[in-house]
Design a protein around this motif. Sequence first.
Motif, PDB file in Angstrom:
ATOM      1  N   ILE A  74      -9.236 -14.694   0.634  1.00  0.00           N
ATOM      2  CA  ILE A  74      -7.928 -15.292   0.377  1.00  0.00           C
ATOM      3  C   ILE A  74      -6.852 -14.218   0.278  1.00  0.00           C
ATOM      4  CG2 ILE A  74      -6.607 -16.630  -1.312  1.00  0.00           C
ATOM      5  CD1 ILE A  74      -9.213 -18.094  -1.961  1.00  0.00           C
ATOM      6  N   GLY A  75      -7.176 -13.110  -0.358  1.00  0.00           N
ATOM      7  CA  GLY A  75      -6.162 -12.065  -0.490  1.00  0.00           C
ATOM      8  C   GLY A  75      -6.686 -10.854  -1.230  1.00  0.00           C
ATOM      9  N   PHE A  76      -5.749 -10.053  -1.734  1.00  0.00           N
ATOM     10  CA  PHE A  76      -6.106  -8.790  -2.366  1.00  0.00           C
ATOM     11  C   PHE A  76      -5.037  -8.443  -3.387  1.00  0.00           C
ATOM     12  CE2 PHE A  76      -3.169  -7.850   0.985  1.00  0.00           C
ATOM     13  CZ  PHE A  76      -2.361  -6.836   0.487  1.00  0.00           C
ATOM     14  N   CYS A  77      -5.348  -7.463  -4.214  1.00  0.00           N
ATOM     15  CA  CYS A  77      -4.366  -6.911  -5.139  1.00  0.00           C
ATOM     16  C   CYS A  77      -4.486  -5.388  -5.114  1.00  0.00           C
ATOM     17  CB  CYS A  77      -4.609  -7.433  -6.561  1.00  0.00           C
ATOM     18  SG  CYS A  77      -3.558  -6.646  -7.811  1.00  0.00           S
ATOM     19  N   PHE A  78      -3.367  -4.722  -4.808  1.00  0.00           N
ATOM     20  CA  PHE A  78      -3.287  -3.265  -4.907  1.00  0.00           C
ATOM     21  C   PHE A  78      -2.026  -2.973  -5.703  1.00  0.00           C
ATOM     22  CE2 PHE A  78      -2.404   1.064  -3.289  1.00  0.00           C
ATOM     23  CZ  PHE A  78      -3.623   1.647  -3.578  1.00  0.00           C
ATOM     24  N   ASP A  79      -2.154  -3.150  -7.012  1.00  0.00           N
ATOM     25  CA  ASP A  79      -0.989  -3.139  -7.890  1.00  0.00           C
ATOM     26  C   ASP A  79      -1.408  -2.548  -9.228  1.00  0.00           C
ATOM     27  OD1 ASP A  79       1.535  -3.738  -8.958  1.00  0.00           O
ATOM     28  OD2 ASP A  79       0.923  -5.737  -9.573  1.00  0.00           O
ATOM     29  N   PRO A 127      -5.122   0.386   4.716  1.00  0.00           N
ATOM     30  CA  PRO A 127      -5.763  -0.758   5.376  1.00  0.00           C
ATOM     31  C   PRO A 127      -4.826  -1.448   6.363  1.00  0.00           C
ATOM     32  CG  PRO A 127      -6.171  -0.814   3.006  1.00  0.00           C
ATOM     33  CD  PRO A 127      -5.181   0.271   3.235  1.00  0.00           C
ATOM     34  N   GLN A 128      -5.385  -1.848   7.501  1.00  0.00           N
ATOM     35  CA  GLN A 128      -4.639  -2.584   8.523  1.00  0.00           C
ATOM     36  C   GLN A 128      -5.077  -4.045   8.462  1.00  0.00           C
ATOM     37  OE1 GLN A 128      -2.244  -0.862  10.355  1.00  0.00           O
ATOM     38  NE2 GLN A 128      -2.850   0.699   8.849  1.00  0.00           N
ATOM     39  N   LEU A 129      -4.147  -4.920   8.064  1.00  0.00           N
ATOM     40  CA  LEU A 129      -4.512  -6.297   7.737  1.00  0.00           C
ATOM     41  C   LEU A 129      -3.942  -7.291   8.734  1.00  0.00           C
ATOM     42  CD1 LEU A 129      -3.908  -6.245   3.881  1.00  0.00           C
ATOM     43  CD2 LEU A 129      -5.920  -5.568   5.166  1.00  0.00           C
ATOM     44  N   LYS A 130      -4.591  -8.472   8.743  1.00  0.00           N
ATOM     45  CA  LYS A 130      -4.112  -9.605   9.542  1.00  0.00           C
ATOM     46  C   LYS A 130      -4.096 -10.851   8.657  1.00  0.00           C
ATOM     47  CE  LYS A 130      -5.506  -8.168  14.196  1.00  0.00           C
ATOM     48  NZ  LYS A 130      -6.230  -8.560  15.421  1.00  0.00           N
ATOM     49  N   GLY A 131      -3.024 -11.015   7.894  1.00  0.00           N
ATOM     50  CA  GLY A 131      -2.801 -12.293   7.230  1.00  0.00           C
ATOM     51  C   GLY A 131      -3.319 -12.450   5.821  1.00  0.00           C
ATOM     52  N   ALA A 132      -3.924 -11.450   5.194  1.00  0.00           N
ATOM     53  CA  ALA A 132      -4.394 -11.606   3.822  1.00  0.00           C
ATOM     54  C   ALA A 132      -3.210 -11.641   2.865  1.00  0.00           C
ATOM     55  CB  ALA A 132      -5.334 -10.457   3.455  1.00  0.00           C
ATOM     56  N   ARG A 133      -3.310 -12.481   1.861  1.00  0.00           N
ATOM     57  CA  ARG A 133      -2.222 -12.638   0.895  1.00  0.00           C
ATOM     58  C   ARG A 133      -2.271 -11.529  -0.144  1.00  0.00           C
ATOM     59  NH1 ARG A 133      -1.587 -17.649  -3.436  1.00  0.00           N
ATOM     60  NH2 ARG A 133       0.021 -16.658  -4.728  1.00  0.00           N
ATOM     61  N   SER A 134      -1.101 -11.049  -0.523  1.00  0.00           N
ATOM     62  CA  SER A 134      -1.006 -10.021  -1.552  1.00  0.00           C
ATOM     63  C   SER A 134      -0.748 -10.675  -2.904  1.00  0.00           C
ATOM     64  CB  SER A 134       0.119  -9.045  -1.220  1.00  0.00           C
ATOM     65  OG  SER A 134       0.303  -8.131  -2.281  1.00  0.00           O
ATOM     66  N   PHE A 135      -1.605 -10.385  -3.880  1.00  0.00           N
ATOM     67  CA  PHE A 135      -1.409 -10.873  -5.241  1.00  0.00           C
ATOM     68  C   PHE A 135      -0.950  -9.733  -6.135  1.00  0.00           C
ATOM     69  CE2 PHE A 135      -4.482 -13.880  -3.528  1.00  0.00           C
ATOM     70  CZ  PHE A 135      -4.077 -15.091  -4.072  1.00  0.00           C
ATOM     71  N   THR A 136      -0.105 -10.040  -7.102  1.00  0.00           N
ATOM     72  CA  THR A 136       0.235  -9.051  -8.113  1.00  0.00           C
ATOM     73  C   THR A 136      -0.842  -9.047  -9.187  1.00  0.00           C
ATOM     74  OG1 THR A 136       1.483 -10.610  -9.472  1.00  0.00           O
ATOM     75  CG2 THR A 136       2.687  -9.475  -7.706  1.00  0.00           C
ATOM     76  N   PHE A 182       0.822  -1.225   0.000  1.00  0.00           N
ATOM     77  CA  PHE A 182       0.000   0.000   0.000  1.00  0.00           C
ATOM     78  C   PHE A 182       0.851   1.269   0.000  1.00  0.00           C
ATOM     79  CE2 PHE A 182      -2.549  -3.348   1.982  1.00  0.00           C
ATOM     80  CZ  PHE A 182      -3.624  -3.329   1.123  1.00  0.00           C
ATOM     81  N   ALA A 183       2.069   1.131  -0.571  1.00  0.00           N
ATOM     82  CA  ALA A 183       2.937   2.309  -0.612  1.00  0.00           C
ATOM     83  C   ALA A 183       2.303   3.444  -1.405  1.00  0.00           C
ATOM     84  CB  ALA A 183       4.289   1.929  -1.215  1.00  0.00           C
ATOM     85  N   LEU A 184       1.463   3.082  -2.386  1.00  0.00           N
ATOM     86  CA  LEU A 184       0.833   4.110  -3.225  1.00  0.00           C
ATOM     87  C   LEU A 184      -0.565   4.470  -2.762  1.00  0.00           C
ATOM     88  CD1 LEU A 184       1.965   2.799  -6.735  1.00  0.00           C
ATOM     89  CD2 LEU A 184       3.031   4.559  -5.323  1.00  0.00           C
ATOM     90  N   LYS A 216     -13.026  -9.861  -7.170  1.00  0.00           N
ATOM     91  CA  LYS A 216     -13.885  -8.681  -7.244  1.00  0.00           C
ATOM     92  C   LYS A 216     -12.995  -7.495  -7.616  1.00  0.00           C
ATOM     93  CE  LYS A 216     -17.331  -6.510  -4.181  1.00  0.00           C
ATOM     94  NZ  LYS A 216     -17.916  -6.653  -2.840  1.00  0.00           N
ATOM     95  N   ARG A 217     -13.151  -7.018  -8.824  1.00  0.00           N
ATOM     96  CA  ARG A 217     -12.252  -5.997  -9.378  1.00  0.00           C
ATOM     97  C   ARG A 217     -12.968  -4.659  -9.464  1.00  0.00           C
ATOM     98  NH1 ARG A 217      -9.777  -6.006 -15.544  1.00  0.00           N
ATOM     99  NH2 ARG A 217      -7.990  -4.607 -15.169  1.00  0.00           N
ATOM    100  N   ALA A 218     -12.456  -3.694  -8.713  1.00  0.00           N
ATOM    101  CA  ALA A 218     -13.084  -2.363  -8.706  1.00  0.00           C
ATOM    102  C   ALA A 218     -12.828  -1.653 -10.024  1.00  0.00           C
ATOM    103  CB  ALA A 218     -12.537  -1.538  -7.554  1.00  0.00           C
ATOM    104  N   ARG A 219     -13.810  -0.856 -10.426  1.00  0.00           N
ATOM    105  CA  ARG A 219     -13.609  -0.015 -11.602  1.00  0.00           C
ATOM    106  C   ARG A 219     -12.561   1.042 -11.297  1.00  0.00           C
ATOM    107  NH1 ARG A 219     -19.303  -0.698 -12.406  1.00  0.00           N
ATOM    108  NH2 ARG A 219     -19.648  -1.861 -14.323  1.00  0.00           N
TER     109      ARG A 219
END
Length: 958
Positions: free
Chosen positions: A695-700, A615-624, A602-604, A663-666
Amino acid sequence: MSATTGGLLVLIIFIQVSISTSQNTDRVALQALKHVWQGTPLSWDEGTDPCSGGWVGITCTNSRVTSIILSSTGLTGTLPGDIGQFTELQILDLSFNTGLRGSLTPAIGNLAKLTNLILVGCSFNGPIPRTIGNLERLRILSLNNNGFSDSIPATIGNLKNLYWLDLSANELTGSLPVSDGVQPGLDNLTHAKHFHLGDNQLSGVIPPTLFNANMSLIHLLFENNHLRGSIPSTLGLVKSLETIRLDRNSLRGDVPSNINNLVNVTEMYLSNNLLTGPIPNLTGMHLLNYLDLSNNSFSQSDIPSWFSTLESLTTLKMRFTNLAGELPAALFSIPQLQTVDLSNNRINGSLDISLDPSTQLELVDLRTNLISDFPGSRQYTMDYLILVGNPICTESDMMGQKFCNLPTITPAPYATPWNNCAPPPCGSDLVASPNCQCAYPLVGSFFFKAPAFSAVTNLTIYDSLHNLLMSFFRNATLPVDSLSLSNPSRNLEDYLVIKLQVFPSGQPSFNRTGIIGVAFSLSNQSFKPKTDFNTYTFNAEIYKYFSDSGPGGAKRKTSNTGIIVGSAVGGCVLVVLLVLAGVYAVRQKGRAEKAVQQSQSFALWDPTSQSGGVPQLKGARSFTFEELRKCTSNFSETSMIGTGGYGNVYKGSLPNGQLIAIKRARQGSTQGGLEFKTELELLSRVHHKNVVALIGFCFDQGEQMLVYEYIVNGTLKDSLSGRSGIRLDWTRRLKIALGAARGLQYLHDLADPPIIHRDIKTNNILLDQRLVAKVADFGLSKPLSDVNRTHVTTQVKGTMGYMDPEYYMTQQLTEKSDVYSFGVVMLELITARNPIEKGKYIVREVKQAMDKNKELYNLHDVLDPTIGLSSQLKGLEKFVDLSLMCVEERGNQRPSMSEVVKELESILTFVGLNPGSEPSSSTSASYEGVGKDYSHPYSNDSLFAYSGGFMPQKLHPK
């Protein structure tokens, strides 16, 4: 040295080096399996050469691994691509290891010499790889009782030597593949004798080209799927057929007139379809033992002439088939006849059972017909006749007759008798064998899918099965002292289920070699029961009591030969270990870099945006972005399963085979950014079987995506509306209500901090493959802080029709707001109506229609007609009372979710259900159409949620 001699020497050296390299490849691959799997035999820790060191479960020929048989040994882990290195492997059996999971690697297609691939009763999932079609020598392919999904690969049609195909009891979808000039299909398998594809979610028509006269099929088992269309007449070309199961589908139209060409058929199940036209003519099918045509819509027909000519018949079931006319007395004189069920038809006239009836008759069920006369009825004393619901039972002098009352049928229990001894007391998990020895048996169950008999109380037939099994184990020189068969019963699929316990010989427990021998003989279908029992599958429980002696137990002393061999290969092994260490180090470095990447994901993130702080997370996987792009075929249209104001939802598959919903945000959606952060923070903290798993998220690359477990059966709304094809009966709805309530109770009472969902509705309750309810969509949810544990003052958001009127008026959100919404969901469960429909509000409609002094509170006009018959709705009044308590105007008058859960548990107990049990995927009688593809729940129907502003007064509940 001559050139010829030199060339020969070079060739010899080349061959020796090639052999040595292949042997080392097998050793390295086995070490890789040992690294991935837990629970491998102790002998795998001894020596580096599995062929000379006697590794349990490994068989070698000329120092090459040719079989890996580790059935029922308690393995856990995945099946890595290293399995593809065993190029000489002929048999792979990992059955009955429920800890084996993940997808079946495409590298399985490298095993060109494989003849037996047996993975029965594991936990593998994902698609069956197309590369399986490369195994052209394969004779047995058993992947049943797993979680495989997607369609049957057409490449299986390349397996021209296949004898046994069993893909039953999975989650396979799509149509049956047939050859089309471009790709192969199942019709190419002309040498196969077994097509076992039942208990899946296969759909589409049965292609006419699936069958041809060149086929050798004897067992065709397609039961309990979603197949539609007609039964193709080409089925009549396969004259080798002995067993046909097409029951529990949606087949329509006439039964082909040439069906009686199949004169070798002994069992035929066509029940529970939508078949029409005339009752099929089965004249000439003299080997037929078991016939079930029940629950079809045949045109009204007189009793067929072939009824009394099928001299091998043991079972005749034709309830709800529009039969009419008078039954011939000769029917009941068929020598082996055990069961006749012709209930709920229009059979009339006089009933005559006087002509020397079969001595094996156990049941004649003729209830709800038009029989008006029964000569000799007053002298009739047998227990097996049921005439309830016939005119004859309305006569005053007949009402007391036994056959005019429903009998209480209690099947005689069966267990293998003691062998002339007294059973001793056995402690711990020890069990007394029939030879009165305390031991730890291998336990499992036989599922006989088409037995020739219906009388489960015929105890002598189980003695016969016992003797056949014992003779088989002795002839195979397996370490079996005795065995016990018990608890025979018919399940909902009409399979005969029998519990088996196999006791070890000479010691209290089996070693791994013994277990492997017994389990493999059953998974590999080496044991062949006589024709009465017909085809079967066997499923074993995990065996935990391996002995410490013998080949599977304690470590052996190393001989001088072992030392010499170890020294000789030591250098090679050292090199291999160094290579593996290097690979391991590289992987660890990659994992570390990935961890750093996640921490910097979440550097950006722009904390000044409407989405707020990082966001403050507990264990969610980061996907590219690249990882998720590959999972969804570049976010293709075929992968898209939903859409809405938030964005699109895509179905994907991770490299390990796990199915996911993305679930991909516009781009640029600030509302999506806030929901993205809310769901991400909350769901990364919650873990409960009734809450959908993040399972995880993508912020990329400017993307905001949430990655969930894929829930195959969609939303409760889709099931209630009929869009999913799932039919929910009353008991299933009770279990769904309890599951959703437990999920909500977890959020309110056990989550840290407690969470108010704020958008509970049937679109946000998902149903997994077992129809277990899972609460989903936390985009509008609010946590309760330590400062304020009672309520949150916030802008009104939610979905009209489900919204708490007190929250709407005061803007104070409490846990009781979720309770109100859940009450509306409960009313929706019994009515299948939208909360607001044509200007009418469901709460008001139920209250106005209610009359507590009448049956079912006088709610017949508002109840969902598919919920079941009135007599089956036990506990409905209690359910309605609870739902109306939940929708009280004032929050302090509503129960808490923990109180709701307790009351629902009480209702389930009241109707005779176990509130602690989970639904089984095999209970097909409770629902239909599971797993159809349609708009997916993650399409976020909150897009139509109310988010503040004006709420039309006419929609406000009163």
